[in-house]
Design an enzyme around this catalytic site. Sequence first.
Site, mmCIF file in Angstrom:
data_model
loop_
_atom_site.group_PDB
_atom_site.id
_atom_site.type_symbol
_atom_site.label_atom_id
_atom_site.label_comp_id
_atom_site.label_asym_id
_atom_site.label_seq_id
_atom_site.Cartn_x
_atom_site.Cartn_y
_atom_site.Cartn_z
ATOM 1 N NE ARG A 54 78.856 -4.103 6.955
ATOM 2 C CZ ARG A 54 79.668 -4.446 5.952
ATOM 3 N NH1 ARG A 54 79.453 -5.560 5.279
ATOM 4 N NH2 ARG A 54 80.686 -3.695 5.620
ATOM 5 C CE1 TYR A 110 53.836 -2.482 13.323
ATOM 6 C CE2 TYR A 110 55.629 -3.041 11.835
ATOM 7 C CZ TYR A 110 55.090 -2.226 12.805
ATOM 8 O OH TYR A 110 55.808 -1.157 13.261
ATOM 9 C CG ASP A 184 55.664 -11.448 11.358
ATOM 10 O OD1 ASP A 184 55.859 -11.841 12.525
ATOM 11 O OD2 ASP A 184 55.764 -10.258 11.016
ATOM 12 C CE LYS A 209 56.700 -5.158 18.577
ATOM 13 N NZ LYS A 209 57.250 -5.105 17.287
HETATM 14 N N1 PLP Z 1 56.061 -8.043 12.467
HETATM 15 C C1 PLP Z 1 55.117 -7.814 13.386
HETATM 16 C C2 PLP Z 1 53.980 -8.780 13.542
HETATM 17 C C3 PLP Z 1 55.170 -6.673 14.192
HETATM 18 O O1 PLP Z 1 54.212 -6.451 15.096
HETATM 19 C C4 PLP Z 1 56.268 -5.767 14.014
HETATM 20 C C5 PLP Z 1 56.365 -4.553 14.835
HETATM 21 O O2 PLP Z 1 55.470 -4.197 15.563
HETATM 22 C C6 PLP Z 1 57.215 -6.041 13.040
HETATM 23 C C7 PLP Z 1 57.100 -7.198 12.295
HETATM 24 C C8 PLP Z 1 58.370 -5.112 12.805
HETATM 25 O O3 PLP Z 1 59.320 -5.269 13.813
HETATM 26 P P1 PLP Z 1 60.255 -4.113 14.414
HETATM 27 O O4 PLP Z 1 59.373 -3.103 15.059
HETATM 28 O O5 PLP Z 1 61.148 -4.850 15.350
HETATM 29 O O6 PLP Z 1 60.996 -3.519 13.261
#
Ligand code: PLP
Length: 393
Positions: A54, A110, A184, A209
């Site tokens: 971990r 998001y 982000d 993504k």
């Molecule tokens: N940040 C963005 C811009 C996203 O589009 C997403 C998910 O769609 C996330 C964070 C969260 O990521 P995860 O789905 O891998 O938990």
Amino acid sequence: MKIDRKLSLNTLAIHAGQQPDPATGAIMTPIYQTSTYVQPALGKPLLPGYEYARTKNPTRTAFEQCVAALECEGDNIGYGAAFASGCGAETTVMHLLEPGDHVVVSDDVYGGTFRMFDKVFFAGGKGIQFTYVDMTNLAAYEAAFKPNTKLVWIETPTNPMLKVIDLEQTIAIAHKKKALALVDNTFMSPMLQKPFRFGADIVLHSATKYLNGHSDVVSGVTVVKDKALADKIYFLQKSLGAVAGPMDSWLAMRGLKTLPLRMERHDFNGRAIAQKLAEHSEIAKVIYPGLKTHAQHALSSKQMSGFGGMITFVMKGGLEKARKVVAGTKIFALAESLGGVESLIEHPGIMTHASVPPENRKALGIDDGLIRISVGVESVDDLWEDLKIALAL
Ligand code: PLP
């Protein structure tokens, strides 16, 4: 990899954090599918830190170092941490804060990020406060700060409205107010946007993504440049335990090797499809930072080195027409998520952003006729033909 010259991102994407396996010479980092490490003597692990998986896993470390090298534009100058998902990365970062702290957040984050902040860290009784603000309005953004603001959460382009936030200005204001600035960077990837150039403290990704890019892994990453901040994140990573597994780390690292190539094609296809959508008679509005009609087109051209593959558009026929279009494509698959090699289509109001209350969606402009597409790397002619047929339904 030990080369003293500065290497381009195309090279770092393939080599950073990786060397031939010392045991066999295998060119690919092995998948260290292990939970623990045998210690040759009591309290003396073979490699420092490798006591329990971990805390550290060599496959995960290689992936972390490779992403860090891409965001920091050089090997061994940043600190990556990989998590079980983008939300796992977000949860861990949020534990840098204390009850009573305040966060300024872009209003169009998001939906899952909003849900976590609103339902877990605010209404969930963890005592963190949030102000959601349109960060394209710098006066409103600055006014949102409070004496207890510790973190600014910037997502740019925003999701799904693709507003582009000025990183230089917003990060400078965050620092003037003594808050950390997190970006982000999921939508752009390090190939098209470099938040550290504008002074970001933390860069975060849903590695699910573009970084992984093949829709076969859920993962997340943070990268920081400051050693003290990195140590705090590593402590939280092992303490909270939302770590990326070795298999996922290996897959995502393999994905990274083609990130430069993929982003070039996503960007090429995105520009072409956005232009064609903008000329289509059934569409009321196309939102894409690469179009001259985009409200922050000039800023986008300056701040990003491409516009990427995410496009949002509004059907003149509203929800009824949008339903037909999203059900009518054959190459664009009707699915949540984005950033994979294959093209996806979705309806944010009903799918990814259903957790955003209807009144907030309305205020943000998430119209019932709004559709979001993630343009993949297939032939752009095939993609346009597919959309054209669905738009005529
Ligand atoms: N940040 C963005 C811009 C996203 O589009 C997403 C998910 O769609 C996330 C964070 C969260 O990521 P995860 O789905 O891998 O938990």
